[in-house]
Design an enzyme around this catalytic site. Structure first.
Site, short mmCIF file in Angstrom:
data_model
loop_
_atom_site.label_atom_id
_atom_site.label_comp_id
_atom_site.label_asym_id
_atom_site.label_seq_id
_atom_site.Cartn_x
_atom_site.Cartn_y
_atom_site.Cartn_z
N ASP A 67 0.82 -1.21 0.00
CA ASP A 67 0.00 0.00 0.00
C ASP A 67 0.86 1.27 0.00
O ASP A 67 2.08 1.20 0.18
CB ASP A 67 -0.96 0.01 1.21
CG ASP A 67 -0.27 -0.37 2.52
OD1 ASP A 67 0.98 -0.29 2.58
OD2 ASP A 67 -0.96 -0.73 3.48
N ASN A 141 -7.08 -2.38 14.60
CA ASN A 141 -8.49 -2.59 14.22
C ASN A 141 -8.67 -3.81 13.32
O ASN A 141 -9.73 -4.01 12.74
CB ASN A 141 -9.06 -1.34 13.54
CG ASN A 141 -8.41 -1.05 12.19
OD1 ASN A 141 -7.50 -1.76 11.76
ND2 ASN A 141 -8.87 0.00 11.52
N HIS A 143 -7.02 -4.47 10.48
CA HIS A 143 -6.80 -4.32 9.04
C HIS A 143 -5.54 -5.05 8.59
O HIS A 143 -4.63 -5.30 9.37
CB HIS A 143 -6.80 -2.84 8.62
CG HIS A 143 -5.59 -2.04 9.00
ND1 HIS A 143 -5.60 -0.67 9.09
CD2 HIS A 143 -4.32 -2.41 9.32
CE1 HIS A 143 -4.40 -0.24 9.42
NE2 HIS A 143 -3.61 -1.28 9.57
N GLU A 148 -9.40 -1.74 5.52
CA GLU A 148 -10.01 -1.41 6.81
C GLU A 148 -11.23 -2.30 7.06
O GLU A 148 -11.72 -2.96 6.13
CB GLU A 148 -10.41 0.07 6.80
CG GLU A 148 -9.25 1.04 6.60
CD GLU A 148 -8.38 1.22 7.84
OE1 GLU A 148 -8.21 0.26 8.63
OE2 GLU A 148 -7.84 2.32 8.05
P1 PGA Z 1 2.43 -1.22 12.65
O1 PGA Z 1 1.24 -1.23 11.61
O2 PGA Z 1 3.37 -2.28 12.21
O3 PGA Z 1 3.04 0.15 12.54
O4 PGA Z 1 1.84 -1.50 13.99
C1 PGA Z 1 0.70 -2.44 11.20
C2 PGA Z 1 -0.47 -2.20 10.27
O5 PGA Z 1 -1.16 -1.18 10.45
O6 PGA Z 1 -0.70 -3.01 9.39
#
Ligand code: PGA
Length: 251
Positions: A67, A141, A143, A148
């Protein structure tokens, strides 16, 4: 689904790096799906170490990132383009022509242009023979990528609106100011991710424990996008003890 619980972040990162290194040794032309965020930093660090000290060779690999934020130039310090260069690509012998990162400069109002671009990204993955392995983090959350909660399990590369929760979580990279966090991103879809021959999902820390529990012990639900890993025949979760702390089942 295999769940591998490691003592801490460093062990989690080493374990994952070892798996990726084995993949590359087995198939030097591996097609790797890469992730950004805090979680895979240790993995990239260990892969750089393996490149420097043990000659791990990335020269024939192709990579596709999950992404990118919409609205940031590749040069923006918080773009995922910058992240990948700074934390990984600039330190290994990967061919920049074969490292793909979604374009964050699409015009959100040009729907046809977005459609053409996203189809192109999907096609590039297919042209390379598909992803051998996709590395994933997990949002608090639930995702994966920027898919999302509520994302369709049939989704492909497209634009997603980021939730308030994700923008709050990522504000730490934007002067702790949520207003500086982009509102949209372009992300591989869940079906794109599920097409990878293997998934490696990493999670570390107490703040991920509930998301991990819901993803692997809860019902499969679009409201917990990571729960789709339960349907993948080759999904491996490599998590540390803290991220495993809410699990009930004796994995
Ligand atoms: P993070 O993000 O590794 O910074 O916790 C993970 C994600 O949002 O997929």
């Amino acid at each position: 689904m295999r769940v591998i619980i490691q003592s801490d972040y460093q062990e989690m990162s080493k374990y994952a790096a070892h798996m990726i290194a084995e993949q590359i040794k087995r198939k030097p032309q591996s097609v790797l799906g890469l992730a950004t965020g805090s979680t895979p930093l240790g993995l990239y660090k260990e892969l750089i170490r393996l490149y420097e000290n043990e000659g791990l060779d990335f020269s024939k690999c192709t990579t596709f990132n999950l992404d990118e934020y919409l609205g940031l130039t590749p040069q923006h310090p918080q773009s995922y383009d910058s992240f990948m260069k700074e934390n990984f690509f600039n330190h290994i012998n990967i061919d920049p022509r074969f490292s793909f990162i979604p374009n964050g400069q699409l015009d959100p109002l040009n729907l046809q242009g977005i459609k053409i671009y996203c189809e192109w990204y999907e096609n590039e993955i297919q042209k390379e023979g598909g992803l051998d392995v996709q590395i994933l983090g997990i949002g608090a959350n639930g995702h994966i990528g920027f898919n999302e909660p509520g994302s369709s399990f049939g989704s492909r590369t497209r634009i997603k609106t980021l939730t308030e929760k994700t923008r709050q979580d990522n504000a730490r990279f934007f002067d702790n100011n949520i207003d500086h966090v982009p509102k949209y991103a372009v992300t591989m879809g869940i079906a794109t991710i599920m097409d990878a021959r293997q998934l490696i999902l990493l999670a570390s820390g107490n703040n991920k424990a509930l998301a991990v529990k819901k993803a692997i012990e809860g019902p499969i639900s679009a409201m917990v996008p990571a729960s789709i890993v339960q349907m993948h025949p080759q999904a491996i979760l490599i998590i540390d003890k803290e991220a495993a702390s809410e699990l009930e089942y004796d994995w």
